[in-house]
Scaffold this active site. Structure first.
Site, PDB file in Angstrom:
ATOM      1  N   GLY A 182      45.138  73.817  18.968  1.00  0.00           N
ATOM      2  CA  GLY A 182      44.767  75.080  19.584  1.00  0.00           C
ATOM      3  C   GLY A 182      43.389  75.065  20.216  1.00  0.00           C
ATOM      4  N   GLY A 196      47.839  70.601  34.756  1.00  0.00           N
ATOM      5  CA  GLY A 196      47.800  71.814  33.943  1.00  0.00           C
ATOM      6  C   GLY A 196      46.438  71.962  33.305  1.00  0.00           C
ATOM      7  CB  SER A 200      49.018  70.608  16.215  1.00  0.00           C
ATOM      8  OG  SER A 200      48.632  71.713  15.426  1.00  0.00           O
ATOM      9  CG  HIS A 211      53.058  71.006  13.159  1.00  0.00           C
ATOM     10  ND1 HIS A 211      52.704  72.094  13.935  1.00  0.00           N
ATOM     11  CD2 HIS A 211      51.919  70.588  12.556  1.00  0.00           C
ATOM     12  CE1 HIS A 211      51.411  72.329  13.798  1.00  0.00           C
ATOM     13  NE2 HIS A 211      50.910  71.435  12.972  1.00  0.00           N
ATOM     14  CG  ASN A 212      54.624  74.534  16.261  1.00  0.00           C
ATOM     15  OD1 ASN A 212      53.868  73.643  15.894  1.00  0.00           O
ATOM     16  ND2 ASN A 212      54.468  75.167  17.402  1.00  0.00           N
ATOM     17  CG  ASP A 263      45.865  74.930  36.953  1.00  0.00           C
ATOM     18  OD1 ASP A 263      46.263  74.785  35.781  1.00  0.00           O
ATOM     19  OD2 ASP A 263      45.965  76.014  37.578  1.00  0.00           O
ATOM     20  CD  GLU A 323      51.488  77.096  13.573  1.00  0.00           C
ATOM     21  OE1 GLU A 323      51.781  77.921  14.475  1.00  0.00           O
ATOM     22  OE2 GLU A 323      50.936  76.005  13.803  1.00  0.00           O
ATOM     23  N   GLY A 363      44.933  72.421  28.301  1.00  0.00           N
ATOM     24  CA  GLY A 363      44.699  71.302  29.203  1.00  0.00           C
ATOM     25  C   GLY A 363      43.242  71.123  29.563  1.00  0.00           C
ATOM     26  NE  ARG A 368      44.410  79.446  24.705  1.00  0.00           N
ATOM     27  CZ  ARG A 368      44.929  80.557  24.218  1.00  0.00           C
ATOM     28  NH1 ARG A 368      44.179  81.623  24.047  1.00  0.00           N
ATOM     29  NH2 ARG A 368      46.223  80.620  23.917  1.00  0.00           N
TER      30      ARG A 368
END
Length: 301
Positions: free
Chosen positions: A123, A7, A121, A176-177, A30, A180, A12, A10
């Site tokens: 991003g 994968g 986490s 956690h999310n 991928d 958020e 990975g 973005r």
């Protein structure tokens, strides 16, 4: 270490780059040839199939999945399992439901393959800032992957850790999310109140910048909010539609199952659902009811 990365989207691709920077060897797969080529340009090898990827890794192998949760993860793992051998390790670094993780771990454990779940986490900022890694799995397997975790985290000694047995990493990331969701909703509501106080003509970006330093509500999320307000103070061109990727729902479901009151997280999820209703029957009926019992005027479309 030598790692197989499955994968190269973005997340990975950025994680692969961070590992390469720290001296690890990578083989990436991928389905998109352009993603494989992009990784090669950063100095990694690539494979055009899972078979080729596994063949390029020395035993015992270590493979990391960064693919969408759900069906895509299941299909990837189903295709991967027959290619692996006892002693290999598979890490699911996506946002999988922890219940799916427990099911998958049993399947791999039956073949002597360690299954590690890593809630990730960070991003798009993770490439340079590092990733927060919440890891679940066998202690020996996690320890074997220590060099990988140390390279991905913000520092070798912080921002990552084994939180418990398999499943606990994704469970922790789920909560956690959920948190958020609540934090984002609070910031959004607060700044909306400020904006609607037109008598003061408040500069929302300036307020955010003040709060970023020394205030009780300072956070990285506030830093990003300040950036967004500087770029687009009026949120021009942005539709009032907020998606959710699942973790908030799972957190609310788990809270109900555990009899834990979680009103803030629950309401933040409801607000996201509400944002998608362009033709709200609920609000129309509310207006009609007010007209029926009190003669209050109805605003026409």
């Amino acid at each position: 270490m030598k790692l197989g990365m499955i994968g190269l989207g973005r997340m990975g691709a950025n994680m692969a780059q961070r590992l390469l920077r720290d001296g690890h060897e990578l083989v990436g797969f991928d389905p998109q040839a352009t993603a494989r080529k992009a990784l090669e340009e950063h100095g990694a090898a690539s494979a055009d199939s899972l078979e080729a990827l596994v063949a390029a890794l020395p035993a015992p192998r270590a493979l990391w999945l960064m693919v969408p949760a759900g069906e895509v993860t299941d299909k990837s793992l189903d295709a991967l399992l027959p290619l692996l051998a006892a002693g290999d390790i598979v890490v699911d670094g996506g946002n999988s439901n922890y219940k799916d993780t427990l099911r998958r771990a049993k399947q791999f454990d039956a073949h002597g393959i360690a299954y590690v779940d890593c809630g990730t986490s960070g991003g798009v900022w993770g490439l340079d800032e590092g990733y927060s890694l919440m890891i679940g799995g066998d202690e020996a397997a996690v320890e074997r992957l220590r060099p990988i975790f140390e390279s991905l985290a913000p520092a070798e000694d912080n921002g990552w850790g084994r939180v418990g047995p398999v499943g606990s990493g994704h469970f922790t990331k789920m909560v956690h999310n959920g948190i958020e969701y609540g934090m984002m909703q609070a910031y959004a509501e607060g700044f909306s109140i400020l904006k609607h106080k037109t008598a003061f003509g408040l500069d929302l970006h300036a307020v955010a910048e003040i709060w970023r330093h020394g205030s009780v509500v300072r956070s990285w999320l506030l830093d990003l909010t300040a950036d967004a307000l500087e770029k687009n103070p009026d949120m021009a061109g942005i539709a009032p539609y907020v998606a959710d990727s699942g973790e908030g729902r799972w957190t609310v479901d788990e809270a109900i199952e555990l009899n834990v009151p979680a009103p803030v997280i629950t309401q933040s999820l409801i607000e996201r659902l509400r944002s998608r209703d362009d033709d709200s029957f609920t609000d129309k009926l509310l207006s009609a009811m007010r007209n029926e019992f009190g003669g209050h005027p109805i605003k026409k479309e």
